[in-house]
Motif scaffolding. Sequence first.
Motif, PDB file in Angstrom:
ATOM      1  N   GLY A  60       0.856  -1.115   0.208  1.00 49.19           N
ATOM      2  CA  GLY A  60      -0.068   0.117  -0.195  1.00 49.19           C
ATOM      3  C   GLY A  60       0.807   1.169  -0.037  1.00 49.19           C
ATOM      4  N   PHE A  61       2.254   1.105   0.184  1.00 50.35           N
ATOM      5  CA  PHE A  61       2.964   2.275  -0.015  1.00 50.35           C
ATOM      6  C   PHE A  61       4.041   2.070  -0.978  1.00 50.35           C
ATOM      7  N   VAL A  62       4.201   3.131  -1.738  1.00 45.57           N
ATOM      8  CA  VAL A  62       5.321   3.141  -2.682  1.00 45.57           C
ATOM      9  C   VAL A  62       6.417   4.190  -2.944  1.00 45.57           C
ATOM     10  N   ILE A  63       7.496   3.858  -3.084  1.00 42.67           N
ATOM     11  CA  ILE A  63       8.814   4.674  -3.193  1.00 42.67           C
ATOM     12  C   ILE A  63       8.521   6.279  -3.832  1.00 42.67           C
ATOM     13  N   ASP A  64       7.453   6.210  -4.802  1.00 42.99           N
ATOM     14  CA  ASP A  64       7.136   7.587  -5.597  1.00 42.99           C
ATOM     15  C   ASP A  64       6.481   8.466  -4.729  1.00 42.99           C
ATOM     16  N   LYS A  65       5.676   7.927  -4.004  1.00 39.19           N
ATOM     17  CA  LYS A  65       4.863   8.472  -3.040  1.00 39.19           C
ATOM     18  C   LYS A  65       5.520   8.892  -1.782  1.00 39.19           C
ATOM     19  N   PHE A  66       6.141   8.029  -1.267  1.00 36.63           N
ATOM     20  CA  PHE A  66       7.169   8.161   0.149  1.00 36.63           C
ATOM     21  C   PHE A  66       8.513   8.015  -0.231  1.00 36.63           C
ATOM     22  N   PRO A  67       9.421   8.486  -0.943  1.00 38.05           N
ATOM     23  CA  PRO A  67      10.851   8.303  -0.997  1.00 38.05           C
ATOM     24  C   PRO A  67      11.337   8.598   0.434  1.00 38.05           C
ATOM     25  N   ILE A  68      12.405   7.629   0.521  1.00 44.01           N
ATOM     26  CA  ILE A  68      12.943   7.681   1.783  1.00 44.01           C
ATOM     27  C   ILE A  68      14.591   7.798   1.714  1.00 44.01           C
ATOM     28  N   SER A  69      15.312   8.597   2.226  1.00 39.79           N
ATOM     29  CA  SER A  69      16.778   8.361   2.310  1.00 39.79           C
ATOM     30  C   SER A  69      17.408   8.244   3.692  1.00 39.79           C
ATOM     31  N   ARG A  70      18.232   7.346   3.647  1.00 39.14           N
ATOM     32  CA  ARG A  70      19.247   6.891   4.751  1.00 39.14           C
ATOM     33  C   ARG A  70      20.539   6.999   4.742  1.00 39.14           C
ATOM     34  N   PRO A  71      21.128   8.110   4.419  1.00 41.88           N
ATOM     35  CA  PRO A  71      22.478   8.716   4.017  1.00 41.88           C
ATOM     36  C   PRO A  71      23.522   7.901   5.161  1.00 41.88           C
ATOM     37  N   ASN A  72      23.165   7.971   6.301  1.00 48.18           N
ATOM     38  CA  ASN A  72      24.194   7.212   7.382  1.00 48.18           C
ATOM     39  C   ASN A  72      23.357   6.617   8.502  1.00 48.18           C
ATOM     40  N   LEU A  73      23.998   6.236   9.455  1.00 45.90           N
ATOM     41  CA  LEU A  73      23.534   5.594  10.695  1.00 45.90           C
ATOM     42  C   LEU A  73      22.724   6.189  11.788  1.00 45.90           C
ATOM     43  N   THR A  74      22.659   7.715  11.301  1.00 46.41           N
ATOM     44  CA  THR A  74      22.041   8.543  12.432  1.00 46.41           C
ATOM     45  C   THR A  74      21.000   9.515  11.882  1.00 46.41           C
ATOM     46  N   PHE A  75      20.628   9.386  10.548  1.00 44.23           N
ATOM     47  CA  PHE A  75      19.694  10.357  10.052  1.00 44.23           C
ATOM     48  C   PHE A  75      18.948   9.355   8.883  1.00 44.23           C
ATOM     49  N   SER A  76      17.894  10.258   8.833  1.00 48.73           N
ATOM     50  CA  SER A  76      16.760   9.587   7.618  1.00 48.73           C
ATOM     51  C   SER A  76      15.757  10.562   7.377  1.00 48.73           C
ATOM     52  N   THR A  77      15.313  10.504   6.064  1.00 49.37           N
ATOM     53  CA  THR A  77      14.239  11.537   5.706  1.00 49.37           C
ATOM     54  C   THR A  77      13.079  10.739   4.991  1.00 49.37           C
ATOM     55  N   LEU A  78      11.933  11.169   5.508  1.00 52.51           N
ATOM     56  CA  LEU A  78      10.837  10.704   4.700  1.00 52.51           C
ATOM     57  C   LEU A  78      10.158  11.775   3.996  1.00 52.51           C
ATOM     58  N   THR A  79       9.824  11.689   2.756  1.00 54.76           N
ATOM     59  CA  THR A  79       8.922  12.727   2.020  1.00 54.76           C
ATOM     60  C   THR A  79       7.652  12.232   1.470  1.00 54.76           C
ATOM     61  N   VAL A  80       6.612  13.054   1.933  1.00 55.58           N
ATOM     62  CA  VAL A  80       5.329  12.890   1.396  1.00 55.58           C
ATOM     63  C   VAL A  80       5.225  13.646   0.221  1.00 55.58           C
ATOM     64  N   SER A  81       4.963  13.069  -0.932  1.00 52.77           N
ATOM     65  CA  SER A  81       5.007  13.568  -2.328  1.00 52.77           C
ATOM     66  C   SER A  81       3.545  13.935  -2.776  1.00 52.77           C
ATOM     67  N   ASN A  82       3.386  14.895  -3.416  1.00 54.34           N
ATOM     68  CA  ASN A  82       2.137  15.361  -4.323  1.00 54.34           C
ATOM     69  C   ASN A  82       0.827  15.041  -3.219  1.00 54.34           C
ATOM     70  N   MET A  83       0.976  15.634  -2.138  1.00 53.86           N
ATOM     71  CA  MET A  83       0.110  15.381  -1.289  1.00 53.86           C
ATOM     72  C   MET A  83      -1.221  15.696  -1.422  1.00 53.86           C
ATOM     73  N   SER A  84      -2.270  14.950  -0.743  1.00 50.99           N
ATOM     74  CA  SER A  84      -3.736  15.279  -0.740  1.00 50.99           C
ATOM     75  C   SER A  84      -4.285  15.113   0.626  1.00 50.99           C
ATOM     76  N   PRO A  85      -5.506  15.596   0.810  1.00 52.02           N
ATOM     77  CA  PRO A  85      -6.063  15.558   2.077  1.00 52.02           C
ATOM     78  C   PRO A  85      -5.964  14.247   3.008  1.00 52.02           C
ATOM     79  N   GLU A  86      -6.216  13.117   2.060  1.00 50.62           N
ATOM     80  CA  GLU A  86      -5.915  11.884   2.728  1.00 50.62           C
ATOM     81  C   GLU A  86      -4.467  11.444   3.194  1.00 50.62           C
ATOM     82  N   ASP A  87      -3.643  12.387   2.947  1.00 48.63           N
ATOM     83  CA  ASP A  87      -2.359  11.900   3.618  1.00 48.63           C
ATOM     84  C   ASP A  87      -2.225  12.744   5.094  1.00 48.63           C
ATOM     85  N   SER A  88      -3.180  13.585   5.400  1.00 49.69           N
ATOM     86  CA  SER A  88      -3.255  14.184   6.567  1.00 49.69           C
ATOM     87  C   SER A  88      -3.308  12.965   7.787  1.00 49.69           C
TER      88      SER A  88
END
Lengths: 112, 113
Positions: A60-88
């Motif tokens: 139910g979750f795909v990389i295009d919608k929720f790209p994740i980066s994990r560049p090192n062992l102490t940091f990560s980001t999650l992006t919520v892309s092309n948001m709609s009200p359902e992403d609230s």
Amino acid sequence: SAVISQKPSRDICQRGTSLTIQCQVDSQVTMMFWYRQQPGQSLTLIATANQGSEATYESGFVIDKFPISRPNLTFSTLTVSNMSPEDSSIYLCSVLQGNGYTFGSGTRLTVV
Amino acid sequence: DQQVKQNSPSLSVQEGRISILNCDYTNSMFDYFLWYKKYPAEGPTFLISISSIKDKNEDGRFTVFLNKSAKHLSLHIVPSQPGDSAVYFCAARSMDSNYQLIWGAGTKLIIKP
């Protein structure tokens, strides 16, 4: 246990835009998880993010919608892309150390 | 298919009395169970855990009981305090799950003064 700094704590975004959520951990951890908690619901795992490999997404979750980066062992980001009200939702990061799971304080996202 | 169920959305308990929160599961491969507490606008906070090789674990006011034959666990808080008012989640991990947790829907505990 690890201490996690999660930013932003909340945001109100326009539909169609993207938001990147950051989690900074005060120690090196291998396994990091990203969750979503929709209003009145339980925590749903979005993906598992291990350093040095591509994130593993749950059904139910795909990389295009929720790209994740994990560049090192102490940091990560999650992006919520092309948001709609359902992403609230509340978005949470979590790390595993030993048998313990620690959570960030969450990001409350409202899409208008 | 909900593998972890918390059938009581809310529970109200008098201050000083015992709070009992229940959790049922269906997956016999679960071997590790955790309880978390969550306040509004905060992330979940770990309370207590139990391995499937045990049937009880105690930490201060918090005790978790595991009944494997019934696939049931419970969290006892005694005595209950006003600061215990929060949403409580139980979570379970399967031995073949790559460390992923499956979460119940949560029970909102209200401690009445």
